[in-house]
Design a protein around this motif. Sequence first.
Motif, PDB file in Angstrom:
ATOM      1  N   THR A 180       0.815  -1.231   0.000  1.00  0.00           N
ATOM      2  CA  THR A 180       0.000   0.000   0.000  1.00  0.00           C
ATOM      3  C   THR A 180       0.838   1.266   0.000  1.00  0.00           C
ATOM      4  O   THR A 180       0.368   2.339  -0.355  1.00  0.00           O
ATOM      5  CB  THR A 180      -0.898   0.016   1.244  1.00  0.00           C
ATOM      6  N   LYS A 181       2.059   1.120   0.432  1.00  0.00           N
ATOM      7  CA  LYS A 181       2.903   2.313   0.458  1.00  0.00           C
ATOM      8  C   LYS A 181       4.322   1.917   0.092  1.00  0.00           C
ATOM      9  O   LYS A 181       4.833   0.903   0.590  1.00  0.00           O
ATOM     10  CB  LYS A 181       2.882   2.934   1.857  1.00  0.00           C
ATOM     11  N   LEU A 182       4.898   2.678  -0.796  1.00  0.00           N
ATOM     12  CA  LEU A 182       6.280   2.418  -1.202  1.00  0.00           C
ATOM     13  C   LEU A 182       6.946   3.760  -1.432  1.00  0.00           C
ATOM     14  O   LEU A 182       6.712   4.420  -2.441  1.00  0.00           O
ATOM     15  CB  LEU A 182       6.289   1.571  -2.494  1.00  0.00           C
ATOM     16  N   ALA A 183       7.700   4.186  -0.461  1.00  0.00           N
ATOM     17  CA  ALA A 183       8.277   5.524  -0.521  1.00  0.00           C
ATOM     18  C   ALA A 183       9.787   5.446  -0.555  1.00  0.00           C
ATOM     19  O   ALA A 183      10.417   5.310   0.498  1.00  0.00           O
ATOM     20  CB  ALA A 183       7.805   6.342   0.675  1.00  0.00           C
ATOM     21  N   PRO A 184      10.362   5.477  -1.753  1.00  0.00           N
ATOM     22  CA  PRO A 184      11.831   5.453  -1.816  1.00  0.00           C
ATOM     23  C   PRO A 184      12.429   6.822  -1.495  1.00  0.00           C
ATOM     24  O   PRO A 184      11.846   7.845  -1.831  1.00  0.00           O
ATOM     25  CB  PRO A 184      12.092   5.046  -3.269  1.00  0.00           C
ATOM     26  N   ALA A 185      13.530   6.771  -0.827  1.00  0.00           N
ATOM     27  CA  ALA A 185      14.277   7.986  -0.533  1.00  0.00           C
ATOM     28  C   ALA A 185      15.752   7.649  -0.671  1.00  0.00           C
ATOM     29  O   ALA A 185      16.107   6.458  -0.687  1.00  0.00           O
ATOM     30  CB  ALA A 185      13.951   8.441   0.885  1.00  0.00           C
ATOM     31  N   PRO A 186      16.613   8.617  -0.803  1.00  0.00           N
ATOM     32  CA  PRO A 186      18.043   8.296  -0.944  1.00  0.00           C
ATOM     33  C   PRO A 186      18.540   7.465   0.238  1.00  0.00           C
ATOM     34  O   PRO A 186      18.485   7.915   1.381  1.00  0.00           O
ATOM     35  CB  PRO A 186      18.707   9.681  -0.969  1.00  0.00           C
ATOM     36  N   GLY A 187      18.928   6.264  -0.070  1.00  0.00           N
ATOM     37  CA  GLY A 187      19.452   5.366   0.967  1.00  0.00           C
ATOM     38  C   GLY A 187      18.391   4.698   1.808  1.00  0.00           C
ATOM     39  O   GLY A 187      18.717   3.928   2.708  1.00  0.00           O
ATOM     40  N   ARG A 188      17.128   4.954   1.554  1.00  0.00           N
ATOM     41  CA  ARG A 188      16.073   4.379   2.368  1.00  0.00           C
ATOM     42  C   ARG A 188      14.901   3.981   1.494  1.00  0.00           C
ATOM     43  O   ARG A 188      14.720   4.484   0.393  1.00  0.00           O
ATOM     44  CB  ARG A 188      15.571   5.408   3.390  1.00  0.00           C
ATOM     45  N   LEU A 189      14.125   3.059   2.044  1.00  0.00           N
ATOM     46  CA  LEU A 189      12.896   2.675   1.352  1.00  0.00           C
ATOM     47  C   LEU A 189      11.866   2.335   2.418  1.00  0.00           C
ATOM     48  O   LEU A 189      12.103   1.485   3.281  1.00  0.00           O
ATOM     49  CB  LEU A 189      13.136   1.442   0.455  1.00  0.00           C
ATOM     50  N   VAL A 190      10.761   3.043   2.404  1.00  0.00           N
ATOM     51  CA  VAL A 190       9.690   2.779   3.360  1.00  0.00           C
ATOM     52  C   VAL A 190       8.594   2.033   2.617  1.00  0.00           C
ATOM     53  O   VAL A 190       8.151   2.457   1.552  1.00  0.00           O
ATOM     54  CB  VAL A 190       9.139   4.094   3.949  1.00  0.00           C
ATOM     55  N   ALA A 191       8.218   0.876   3.201  1.00  0.00           N
ATOM     56  CA  ALA A 191       7.194   0.066   2.547  1.00  0.00           C
ATOM     57  C   ALA A 191       6.149  -0.325   3.578  1.00  0.00           C
ATOM     58  O   ALA A 191       6.451  -0.577   4.738  1.00  0.00           O
ATOM     59  CB  ALA A 191       7.810  -1.172   1.924  1.00  0.00           C
ATOM     60  N   GLN A 192       4.934  -0.332   3.124  1.00  0.00           N
ATOM     61  CA  GLN A 192       3.840  -0.783   3.987  1.00  0.00           C
ATOM     62  C   GLN A 192       2.953  -1.716   3.170  1.00  0.00           C
ATOM     63  O   GLN A 192       2.698  -1.471   1.988  1.00  0.00           O
ATOM     64  CB  GLN A 192       3.024   0.404   4.497  1.00  0.00           C
ATOM     65  N   VAL A 193       2.552  -2.780   3.826  1.00  0.00           N
ATOM     66  CA  VAL A 193       1.731  -3.778   3.124  1.00  0.00           C
ATOM     67  C   VAL A 193       0.454  -3.989   3.906  1.00  0.00           C
ATOM     68  O   VAL A 193       0.345  -3.634   5.087  1.00  0.00           O
ATOM     69  CB  VAL A 193       2.475  -5.115   3.002  1.00  0.00           C
ATOM     70  N   THR A 194      -0.495  -4.558   3.230  1.00  0.00           N
ATOM     71  CA  THR A 194      -1.747  -4.910   3.888  1.00  0.00           C
ATOM     72  C   THR A 194      -2.305  -6.186   3.275  1.00  0.00           C
ATOM     73  O   THR A 194      -2.077  -6.456   2.083  1.00  0.00           O
ATOM     74  CB  THR A 194      -2.750  -3.748   3.775  1.00  0.00           C
ATOM     75  N   LEU A 195      -3.005  -6.916   4.117  1.00  0.00           N
ATOM     76  CA  LEU A 195      -3.589  -8.179   3.651  1.00  0.00           C
ATOM     77  C   LEU A 195      -5.082  -7.994   3.503  1.00  0.00           C
ATOM     78  O   LEU A 195      -5.753  -7.510   4.437  1.00  0.00           O
ATOM     79  CB  LEU A 195      -3.316  -9.302   4.651  1.00  0.00           C
ATOM     80  N   ARG A 196      -5.589  -8.353   2.377  1.00  0.00           N
ATOM     81  CA  ARG A 196      -7.036  -8.283   2.139  1.00  0.00           C
ATOM     82  C   ARG A 196      -7.578  -9.706   2.110  1.00  0.00           C
ATOM     83  O   ARG A 196      -6.958 -10.588   1.517  1.00  0.00           O
ATOM     84  CB  ARG A 196      -7.322  -7.611   0.792  1.00  0.00           C
ATOM     85  N   GLY A 197      -8.703  -9.814   2.742  1.00  0.00           N
ATOM     86  CA  GLY A 197      -9.305 -11.146   2.739  1.00  0.00           C
ATOM     87  C   GLY A 197      -9.216 -11.795   4.104  1.00  0.00           C
ATOM     88  O   GLY A 197      -8.754 -11.185   5.076  1.00  0.00           O
ATOM     89  N   GLU A 198      -9.703 -12.993   4.162  1.00  0.00           N
ATOM     90  CA  GLU A 198      -9.790 -13.688   5.437  1.00  0.00           C
ATOM     91  C   GLU A 198      -8.453 -14.367   5.769  1.00  0.00           C
ATOM     92  O   GLU A 198      -7.816 -14.960   4.903  1.00  0.00           O
ATOM     93  CB  GLU A 198     -10.875 -14.762   5.370  1.00  0.00           C
ATOM     94  N   ALA A 199      -8.077 -14.237   7.025  1.00  0.00           N
ATOM     95  CA  ALA A 199      -6.926 -15.019   7.491  1.00  0.00           C
ATOM     96  C   ALA A 199      -7.362 -16.480   7.630  1.00  0.00           C
ATOM     97  O   ALA A 199      -8.558 -16.758   7.699  1.00  0.00           O
ATOM     98  CB  ALA A 199      -6.464 -14.483   8.835  1.00  0.00           C
ATOM     99  N   PRO A 200      -6.440 -17.409   7.671  1.00  0.00           N
ATOM    100  CA  PRO A 200      -6.835 -18.809   7.844  1.00  0.00           C
ATOM    101  C   PRO A 200      -7.669 -18.994   9.104  1.00  0.00           C
ATOM    102  O   PRO A 200      -7.340 -18.460  10.165  1.00  0.00           O
ATOM    103  CB  PRO A 200      -5.491 -19.540   7.952  1.00  0.00           C
ATOM    104  N   ALA A 201      -8.740 -19.768   8.934  1.00  0.00           N
ATOM    105  CA  ALA A 201      -9.676 -19.927  10.040  1.00  0.00           C
ATOM    106  C   ALA A 201      -9.001 -20.547  11.262  1.00  0.00           C
ATOM    107  O   ALA A 201      -9.273 -20.158  12.403  1.00  0.00           O
ATOM    108  CB  ALA A 201     -10.843 -20.800   9.574  1.00  0.00           C
ATOM    109  N   GLU A 202      -8.129 -21.485  11.014  1.00  0.00           N
ATOM    110  CA  GLU A 202      -7.433 -22.157  12.114  1.00  0.00           C
ATOM    111  C   GLU A 202      -6.618 -21.151  12.925  1.00  0.00           C
ATOM    112  O   GLU A 202      -6.583 -21.183  14.153  1.00  0.00           O
ATOM    113  CB  GLU A 202      -6.518 -23.219  11.489  1.00  0.00           C
ATOM    114  N   TRP A 203      -6.010 -20.262  12.193  1.00  0.00           N
ATOM    115  CA  TRP A 203      -5.165 -19.222  12.814  1.00  0.00           C
ATOM    116  C   TRP A 203      -6.024 -18.254  13.628  1.00  0.00           C
ATOM    117  O   TRP A 203      -5.699 -17.892  14.752  1.00  0.00           O
ATOM    118  CB  TRP A 203      -4.425 -18.512  11.669  1.00  0.00           C
ATOM    119  N   THR A 204      -7.132 -17.859  13.046  1.00  0.00           N
ATOM    120  CA  THR A 204      -8.026 -16.932  13.725  1.00  0.00           C
ATOM    121  C   THR A 204      -8.618 -17.574  14.982  1.00  0.00           C
ATOM    122  O   THR A 204      -8.751 -16.928  16.034  1.00  0.00           O
ATOM    123  CB  THR A 204      -9.161 -16.514  12.764  1.00  0.00           C
ATOM    124  N   GLU A 205      -8.982 -18.835  14.855  1.00  0.00           N
ATOM    125  CA  GLU A 205      -9.535 -19.539  16.011  1.00  0.00           C
ATOM    126  C   GLU A 205      -8.505 -19.608  17.132  1.00  0.00           C
ATOM    127  O   GLU A 205      -8.827 -19.422  18.313  1.00  0.00           O
ATOM    128  CB  GLU A 205      -9.935 -20.967  15.610  1.00  0.00           C
TER     129      GLU A 205
END
Lengths: 167, 702
Positions: free
Chosen positions: A19-44
């Motif tokens: 969702t976010k990718l902000a390159p800067a000199p010598g740096r890179l800021v990244a943000q991700v997100t998950l859409r959808g359902e997590a595994p039911a076993e994991w959620t339980e």
Amino acid sequence: MIVAVILLAAAVAPDLRVTKLAPAPGRLVAQVTLRGEAPAEWTEALSGGAKVSVTYRFRLYRSRSWLWDQRMGAHELVVKAERDPLTGTFALTAEYDGEILASGQAGSLEETLRRMLSPLPVDMSVPLKHEPLLLFVRAEFMTRYTLLVIPRAVGTGWVQITVPEAP
Amino acid sequence: MSDWRRRWQRYRRQNRVLIALYVFLLVAVGAGYALLNRLRGLPPEELANRLLVFMLWWFDLTLIVILLFILLRNFVKLALERRYGILGSRFRTKLLLSFLVVIVGPTGLLFLLSAALLSSAATLWFSAPVGGMVRAGAALAETARSEAEHRVQRTAQTVASRLAPVPGRSARLVELERLHALLGSQLTGWWQDGIPIVELVDPRQSSLQRLPPLSSDALTSNGVRGEHFGGTVVVRAWRRLPDGSVVVTGEALPPALVEAQGRLAAGGAAYERLKLERPAITATVVLGFGGLALIVAFGAIWLGLYLSRRFTDPLLALAATTQRVAGGQSLEEVPLPAEDEVGLLVDSFNSMVRRLRAREEELRSAVHRLDTVLGAVRTGVLTLDSTREFVTGNPAAAAMLGVPALVLKPMPLMELQGSGLQRLVETIRDATGPVRGSLTIFPGGIVHHLEMALVPLGAPAQPEGWVVALEDLTQLLRAQRQAAWSEVARQIAHQIKNPLTPIRLAAERMIRHGARGSPELEKVVREGGRAIVEHVSAMQEMVDSFARYAKLPPLARRSVAIGELLRQVATLYQGVRAGLVIEATDESGGRELLLDPEQFRQVLTNLLDNAIEASPKGGRVTVGVRWQDQDALITVTDEGTGLDVEDTEVLFQPFYSTKGRGSGMGLAMVQRIVADHGGTIRLEPNQPRGVRAVIRLPGERA
């Protein structure tokens, strides 16, 4: 039936997006997100009080035309959560490359899932002069075993994205 | 073989190196796996689980590989041994297959059943009812907390609604105190601008007196919160009043309830963790049981192989040794310690071998002695196998036959055909039983006169071999001939000398009387001439008898009734002397003999002459014939004075006479005629007196 199972599995698999990718000199800021359902076993397991985590793996490669891509860095963001059944709150911790990035509490499962599936942005160092960079990201929820012993991660596939040049 | 190779073979036999290598590999692979996963940043508990599962998996996998290798190796080995017909391979195959069927089969079945049972047990453990119970427990704890939240929220709302219309700080404090007591609240407080104006605490709840203040952010709106404090859970609710101040109420859950809820929650969390680790748990259990089953199978197979070796090795060694002993290669003992029944068998076999060895030693010694004797004796000995195709001989036989190779090794009998040995070979080849006879051979152009005796070894019907004894009579015959000639010369000289003396005396007497003109000359000449003529006649008769003895006519054999012949001869002598009884006893039954009647008549005549001459007056001479087996026994008996024992042997020699007259050729001629007929003659004393001459003539064989 096999096709149906495959389609179902494909339908429930969460989708990872950068969702976010902000390159800067010598740096890179990244943000991700998950859409959808997590595994039911994991959620339980999370709602049942077990300590669960989502591991986001970042791989940064230097794209080369005539050679294989050169790996520039590997980072892990692990978001852990554990519910306290006595208070009904969820304790959250985010560790980036083994160091605690942030921690906090969530009052509900929904809030906890939101904060785990949309973690904080991470800051990666990149070389100042470089060819086009490729970022590979994947999320892992847990480990299963093939043939009783071979570990296999349950999560998304690798998502590849080209890092734009820094301004 | 190098020193290292020898050491390796020794260590390999002890299996310690292999076991150490296996353990080292197990540890090394486990350590490598642990390091690899540690580098991946796994938490310690998951790493331990993974390592355990991996070690079990590696252990099972290597055991399977080793098991398959051992089985495959042994099956291939057994297949090759069976193909090449090595002793004991069939027994080992059966034993190994039996062990596999009896032990590995049930073990595998047991493993499958156990794995299925454990798997189903794990499934039941993580089944919906169990999960429902755990979730119900968690919900119960949740409900208790929720109830407390509701209570404090209601209390906060009631206090806020009553306190809002009360003007003034003092009045509000009084009202707050009244409501605190009225509602039985454990904690009632009034906050303004994030600072507590008053907090009323139930004195029985000491833990609520040290509560940390709520955060100012939280107080911006209404809310409720549960917190761990003082070993229990404190639930606080807050409600804003219209003037911006906040009413806070709170309640501490009973510690016993919190403790129970904590255990319930911990159990639920553990259950959820186990649920997540269910594959690893199942893998651990299945791999553990698999390893156990593999160890049992491995042990069973190893035991089977060990037992098969333990059972078959002594038997194989015994069988191999027996084969070698039976094949005549050696007389060796089985070098195995005597422990069980097999050991008893081995002991018996070794005892038998020792006895055989002693017997062989004795036999070798006897053979050596026999060889020495055969090498030393002058009698030639030939030995032949049952087929009479190969012949060996002692040095004497080799020298007699002029075949030195006879001593060295068995040689084909047919190779003895040359040098006049054909008759010997034919006699040996055609003999059906014992054979005796004489043989003249001329190896190397030198004549040898041999006496031969061929005897079968063992049963005559199926002889195991044949032995030929050869006696070289050449020298003996030569000596006998020289002795005979000497005797003849002596006897002739003696016989001629006797009449010569009276002839010379008569001649000298006639010469003396003639020289002196004796008036008795005529008488002397007449008497002397008569004496000379008598002695010359005697000499003539003697010479004639020599001639007859030397030149007997050949036998003209024909079938003759021997009894009739005896009666005819006896009849001629009836009345030859007064008072002498001559009788013939014929017990021949009319049977006939093949003989020359004229020459045999001469035999009877000579014997009767002697008998009549020896018989006293009134004596009796008996001529008789009877059969003994296939031979005819003819006897001539007198009742005279008899003979000295030593005379019975020499009477048959030419020129020997007990009468002091005659040529002494009568009995010699008798013996020669009887011998020419293939018979024998002996003289023996007659009872009560006299002499009996016994002639044995062979009859016609069936």
